[in-house]
Design a protein around this motif. Structure first.
Motif, mmCIF file in Angstrom:
data_model
loop_
_atom_site.group_PDB
_atom_site.id
_atom_site.type_symbol
_atom_site.label_atom_id
_atom_site.label_comp_id
_atom_site.label_asym_id
_atom_site.label_seq_id
_atom_site.Cartn_x
_atom_site.Cartn_y
_atom_site.Cartn_z
ATOM 1 N N ALA A 1 29.939 85.491 82.155
ATOM 2 C CA ALA A 1 30.714 84.378 81.602
ATOM 3 C C ALA A 1 31.133 84.691 80.174
ATOM 4 O O ALA A 1 30.424 85.399 79.446
ATOM 5 C CB ALA A 1 29.897 83.098 81.640
ATOM 6 N N LEU A 2 32.280 84.159 79.777
ATOM 7 C CA LEU A 2 32.788 84.372 78.427
ATOM 8 C C LEU A 2 33.169 83.021 77.815
ATOM 9 O O LEU A 2 33.900 82.239 78.424
ATOM 10 C CB LEU A 2 33.991 85.303 78.440
ATOM 11 C CG LEU A 2 34.537 85.707 77.067
ATOM 12 C CD1 LEU A 2 34.987 87.173 77.076
ATOM 13 C CD2 LEU A 2 35.711 84.821 76.642
ATOM 14 N N TYR A 3 32.653 82.772 76.643
ATOM 15 C CA TYR A 3 32.999 81.588 75.860
ATOM 16 C C TYR A 3 33.955 82.026 74.759
ATOM 17 O O TYR A 3 33.622 82.903 73.957
ATOM 18 C CB TYR A 3 31.737 80.966 75.265
ATOM 19 C CG TYR A 3 31.955 79.969 74.146
ATOM 20 C CD1 TYR A 3 32.938 78.980 74.222
ATOM 21 C CD2 TYR A 3 31.146 80.000 73.010
ATOM 22 C CE1 TYR A 3 33.115 78.065 73.189
ATOM 23 C CE2 TYR A 3 31.315 79.084 71.974
ATOM 24 C CZ TYR A 3 32.305 78.122 72.072
ATOM 25 O OH TYR A 3 32.485 77.215 71.044
ATOM 26 N N ALA A 4 35.162 81.443 74.741
ATOM 27 C CA ALA A 4 36.176 81.793 73.748
ATOM 28 C C ALA A 4 36.486 80.577 72.872
ATOM 29 O O ALA A 4 36.506 79.443 73.357
ATOM 30 C CB ALA A 4 37.449 82.275 74.430
ATOM 31 N N TRP A 5 36.740 80.843 71.582
ATOM 32 C CA TRP A 5 37.172 79.779 70.683
ATOM 33 C C TRP A 5 37.991 80.372 69.536
ATOM 34 O O TRP A 5 37.837 81.536 69.178
ATOM 35 C CB TRP A 5 35.980 78.979 70.159
ATOM 36 C CG TRP A 5 35.117 79.655 69.122
ATOM 37 C CD1 TRP A 5 35.191 79.506 67.764
ATOM 38 C CD2 TRP A 5 34.043 80.571 69.354
ATOM 39 N NE1 TRP A 5 34.235 80.270 67.135
ATOM 40 C CE2 TRP A 5 33.502 80.932 68.088
ATOM 41 C CE3 TRP A 5 33.472 81.133 70.505
ATOM 42 C CZ2 TRP A 5 32.449 81.832 67.940
ATOM 43 C CZ3 TRP A 5 32.417 82.019 70.365
ATOM 44 C CH2 TRP A 5 31.915 82.363 69.100
ATOM 45 N N HIS A 6 38.878 79.561 68.986
ATOM 46 C CA HIS A 6 39.702 80.012 67.863
ATOM 47 C C HIS A 6 40.276 78.800 67.136
ATOM 48 O O HIS A 6 40.169 77.649 67.601
ATOM 49 C CB HIS A 6 40.816 80.950 68.334
ATOM 50 C CG HIS A 6 41.788 80.330 69.297
ATOM 51 N ND1 HIS A 6 42.843 79.551 68.898
ATOM 52 C CD2 HIS A 6 41.860 80.387 70.660
ATOM 53 C CE1 HIS A 6 43.531 79.160 69.948
ATOM 54 N NE2 HIS A 6 42.956 79.647 71.042
ATOM 55 N N CYS A 7 40.903 79.056 65.998
ATOM 56 C CA CYS A 7 41.469 77.974 65.194
ATOM 57 C C CYS A 7 42.783 77.483 65.787
ATOM 58 O O CYS A 7 43.382 78.130 66.651
ATOM 59 C CB CYS A 7 41.663 78.435 63.756
ATOM 60 S SG CYS A 7 42.976 79.677 63.541
ATOM 61 N N ASP A 8 43.261 76.339 65.303
ATOM 62 C CA ASP A 8 44.543 75.798 65.753
ATOM 63 C C ASP A 8 45.689 76.383 64.934
ATOM 64 O O ASP A 8 45.494 77.297 64.120
ATOM 65 C CB ASP A 8 44.522 74.268 65.725
ATOM 66 C CG ASP A 8 44.417 73.688 64.315
ATOM 67 O OD1 ASP A 8 44.511 74.450 63.327
ATOM 68 O OD2 ASP A 8 44.216 72.457 64.198
ATOM 69 N N ALA A 9 46.897 75.847 65.122
ATOM 70 C CA ALA A 9 48.073 76.392 64.441
ATOM 71 C C ALA A 9 47.975 76.249 62.931
ATOM 72 O O ALA A 9 48.580 77.030 62.187
ATOM 73 C CB ALA A 9 49.337 75.707 64.965
#
Length: 321
Positions: A180-188
């Motif tokens: 499994a992979l959990y991904a996250w990042h900032c918004d625009a």
């Protein structure tokens, strides 16, 4: 009389090359015909003056069609130097071209291990307490991560399809199916949901997916913005199974992927990305605190267009699994 006594084995380079193109059986038959038979045969097979030749070692449709008129059924490449010397190997020239296309057989995609990187100050994986653990929330296992689970609010930005392939680094480079992979990042605007001012109550741009039989996970998201001091990136954590992707204590590998500068500049020309273009102009991969020690295994390939949507792909070599 001089012509009649010429050595059968000294007819010149062109004759030698043409004879080498024939099957062993054809060569034996021609030798039995003597000088007259060989020279007659060569007169019919030798290219006309001024006829263009194919590039070295590359058969063309024209050369293949021309060779079809020869009595031998074997299709011959235009460049004689590309022919094998051994009759046994030469016999394989009759194999259809599609059988020897390099891409006809699947090849395992081996990559170097992706380096371990920090999860950063906004992981939302429970490492900072239960209240900051999106992994425990219902619905976090999802492909489309543009919407907040709690509020239903949508993160604005240029659509981005994120395709990540997990493989075992080194060895057999086997796909890590079921991981499994959990991904996250900032918004625009460069803000992280759950943390940044104005979006503390949101949890968009965070999600979990299980790798399929080919080791691939897919997320539908937006192109992340660029905030001051960091190169545009996406965070991810890898877990041994979906049912273990519940908190940071089960992580087997943590890293980040980088996004190419050219497409970043195109995206950040959009007004909804705020100050991202200016921030990008003040940072480089060489000065970035994460990527400055090498980003070759972390740089995603981005295709598509701003109008139709972008696709970012990266094969992730996971060490120690």
């Amino acid at each position: 009389m001089e012509q009649e006594h010429r050595d059968l084995f000294d007819l010149g380079l062109q004759a030698d090359l043409t004879m080498l193109q024939q099957s062993p059986l054809t060569r034996r038959r021609l030798l039995k015909l003597g000088l007259v038979g060989i020279t007659s045969f060569l007169a019919g097979c030798t290219p006309f003056a001024g006829q263009s030749s194919a590039p070295t070692g590359v058969p063309t449709a024209t050369s293949a069609a021309g060779s079809a008129s020869v009595s031998s059924p074997t299709a011959l490449p235009a460049n004689p130097t590309a022919l094998p010397a051994s009759p046994t190997v030469a016999a394989t020239a009759s194999t259809p071209a599609t059988a020897v296309t390099p891409t006809s057989a699947p090849v395992a995609e081996c990559v170097s291990p992706i380096p371990t990187e920090t999860a950063g100050p906004f992981p939302g994986d429970g490492s900072q307490g239960a209240s900051l653990n999106v992994l425990a929330r219902s619905g976090v296992v999802r492909q489309d991560i543009r919407t907040s689970l709690g509020t239903g609010n949508l993160a604005a930005g240029i659509p981005l399809r994120l395709e990540l392939k997990l493989v075992r680094a080194g060895g057999d480079c086997a796909p890590l199916a079921g991981y499994a992979l959990y991904a996250w990042h900032c918004d625009a605007q460069g803000r992280y949901s759950m943390y940044s001012s104005g979006v503390e109550g949101e949890d968009y741009l965070r999600g979990v997916q299980a790798a399929d039989a080919n080791g691939i996970v897919v997320f539908q998201t937006i192109f992340p913005g660029c905030y001051s001091g960091r190169w545009p990136h996406v965070h991810f954590e890898i877990y041994p199974a979906l049912d273990q992707a519940t908190s940071a204590r089960n992580v087997v590998h943590t890293s980040q992927l980088a996004l190419p500068e050219e497409i970043c500049r195109q995206v950040y020309a959009d007004p909804q990305y705020g100050n991202s273009l200016n921030n990008l102009g003040r940072i480089s991969l060489e000065r970035d605190g994460i990527f400055r020690d090498g980003w070759q295994t972390q740089m995603a390939t981005v295709t598509g267009s701003l109008n139709d949507g972008l696709v970012a792909r990266l094969t992730i070599g996971v060490p120690g699994v």
